[in-house]
Design a protein around this motif. Structure first.
Motif, mmCIF file in Angstrom:
data_model
loop_
_atom_site.group_PDB
_atom_site.id
_atom_site.type_symbol
_atom_site.label_atom_id
_atom_site.label_comp_id
_atom_site.label_asym_id
_atom_site.label_seq_id
_atom_site.Cartn_x
_atom_site.Cartn_y
_atom_site.Cartn_z
ATOM 1 N N LYS A 45 0.829 -1.194 0.000
ATOM 2 C CA LYS A 45 0.000 0.000 0.000
ATOM 3 C C LYS A 45 0.869 1.252 0.000
ATOM 4 O O LYS A 45 2.050 1.222 0.358
ATOM 5 N N GLY A 46 0.255 2.358 -0.377
ATOM 6 C CA GLY A 46 0.891 3.650 -0.185
ATOM 7 C C GLY A 46 0.577 4.133 1.224
ATOM 8 O O GLY A 46 -0.565 3.988 1.678
ATOM 9 N N VAL A 47 1.567 4.676 1.917
ATOM 10 C CA VAL A 47 1.358 5.159 3.282
ATOM 11 C C VAL A 47 1.932 6.567 3.404
ATOM 12 O O VAL A 47 3.115 6.788 3.162
ATOM 13 N N VAL A 48 1.057 7.504 3.771
ATOM 14 C CA VAL A 48 1.477 8.886 4.000
ATOM 15 C C VAL A 48 1.431 9.139 5.503
ATOM 16 O O VAL A 48 0.405 8.934 6.146
ATOM 17 N N ALA B 180 -0.274 5.814 15.118
ATOM 18 C CA ALA B 180 1.066 5.263 15.316
ATOM 19 C C ALA B 180 1.843 6.226 16.208
ATOM 20 O O ALA B 180 1.316 7.253 16.640
ATOM 21 N N GLU B 181 3.086 5.875 16.498
ATOM 22 C CA GLU B 181 3.967 6.721 17.305
ATOM 23 C C GLU B 181 5.344 6.737 16.686
ATOM 24 O O GLU B 181 5.768 5.750 16.063
ATOM 25 N N GLN C 129 -1.123 7.534 10.012
ATOM 26 C CA GLN C 129 -0.730 6.850 8.786
ATOM 27 C C GLN C 129 -1.947 6.739 7.878
ATOM 28 O O GLN C 129 -2.900 6.022 8.186
ATOM 29 N N PHE C 130 -1.919 7.481 6.773
ATOM 30 C CA PHE C 130 -3.014 7.443 5.810
ATOM 31 C C PHE C 130 -2.671 6.404 4.748
ATOM 32 O O PHE C 130 -1.641 6.497 4.082
ATOM 33 N N LEU D 80 -2.082 19.555 6.550
ATOM 34 C CA LEU D 80 -1.248 18.594 7.279
ATOM 35 C C LEU D 80 0.142 18.540 6.649
ATOM 36 O O LEU D 80 0.277 18.362 5.438
ATOM 37 N N ALA D 81 1.159 18.689 7.468
ATOM 38 C CA ALA D 81 2.539 18.569 6.983
ATOM 39 C C ALA D 81 2.911 17.091 6.963
ATOM 40 O O ALA D 81 2.924 16.433 8.006
ATOM 41 N N THR D 82 3.198 16.560 5.787
ATOM 42 C CA THR D 82 3.532 15.145 5.684
ATOM 43 C C THR D 82 4.997 14.914 6.023
ATOM 44 O O THR D 82 5.867 15.664 5.609
ATOM 45 N N GLN D 83 5.260 13.867 6.791
ATOM 46 C CA GLN D 83 6.627 13.514 7.182
ATOM 47 C C GLN D 83 7.259 12.537 6.199
ATOM 48 O O GLN D 83 8.466 12.523 6.019
ATOM 49 N N SER D 84 6.451 11.706 5.583
ATOM 50 C CA SER D 84 6.947 10.759 4.581
ATOM 51 C C SER D 84 5.784 10.243 3.760
ATOM 52 O O SER D 84 4.624 10.313 4.172
ATOM 53 N N ALA D 85 6.105 9.751 2.583
ATOM 54 C CA ALA D 85 5.107 9.121 1.726
ATOM 55 C C ALA D 85 5.836 8.046 0.938
ATOM 56 O O ALA D 85 6.727 8.350 0.155
ATOM 57 N N ALA D 86 5.478 6.793 1.153
ATOM 58 C CA ALA D 86 6.221 5.704 0.531
ATOM 59 C C ALA D 86 5.336 4.483 0.362
ATOM 60 O O ALA D 86 4.279 4.362 0.986
#
Length: 215
Positions: free
Chosen positions: A106-109, A136-137, A146-147, A166-172
């Protein structure tokens, strides 16, 4: 080829992370783990040449029947495989087939979760086009969201969340567990030690698990 050592060469899909989702995901995970710049550059160069590093995903079984997927970036598959096999056996696990069916790709943002209620998080997920949102933490125990979305929707969901403030920290692209292993405290501690050891290995980029604590 055994699924225990299913292999995806970085040159598949091209060397530009903008157009190669697998490579973009790998590079972002390397950066989040603070891997050396040279390692990240080797991943990108691997997209240009048939030589260089390869990204492998190993399957393993941990304490209590838990399942693990271990993504590595290495220039020596045999060495890394043997080292990880030894480490996993040392902690009571085994390397082999069978873990992948417990996960879906899946994609997780990931965004900060502080100040966002569960109801609001669900609203944001719907507005952004995500399938689900999970709590999550981070390593400092600060709340995260986690979207989760289809891999093809990853960029769109990230852009939508940012437009919603929302400021995203990662998207992978990640493996999301769909079949959990519920562990009692003793097995949970043993699994935690195994995960820590795996994450400390220099070739390991990311470890996914299906572990859930027993109530």
């Amino acid at each position: 080829m055994s699924s225990e050592r299913s292999r995806a060469r970085l040159h598949e899909g091209g060397s530009n992370p903008e157009f190669n989702a697998q490579l973009a995901s790998l590079v972002e995970q390397c950066r989040s783990k603070s891997m050396p710049k040279a390692t990240i550059e080797a991943a990108i160069k691997g997209g240009e040449k048939q030589k260089g590093g390869t990204s492998n995903t190993y399957e393993a079984r941990g304490p209590g029947g838990s399942m693990l997927l271990i993504e590595v970036l290495t220039d020596n598959n045999t060495r890394t495989h043997q080292q990880l096999k030894h480490l996993i056996q040392k902690h009571g696990g085994t390397m082999g087939d069978g873990a992948r069916h417990c996960f879906v790709r899946k994609g997780v943002v990931v965004t900060a979760g502080e100040g966002v209620s569960a109801e609001r998080a669900l609203e944001l997920a719907i507005e952004a086009g995500a399938e689900d949102v999970r709590d999550a933490e981070d390593e400092d125990e600060k709340p995260l969201l986690q979207f989760i979305c289809e891999p093809s929707s990853l960029r769109g969901v990230r852009s939508a969340l940012e437009s919603l403030g929302l400021a995203t920290q990662s998207a992978a692209l990640e493996f999301v567990s769909c079949n959990h292993a519920v562990l009692p405290l003793e097995q949970l501690e043993a699994a935690s030690q195994l995960l820590d050891s795996l994450n400390e290995h220099p070739d390991v980029v990311r470890v996914w698990d299906n572990i859930q604590a027993q109530d």
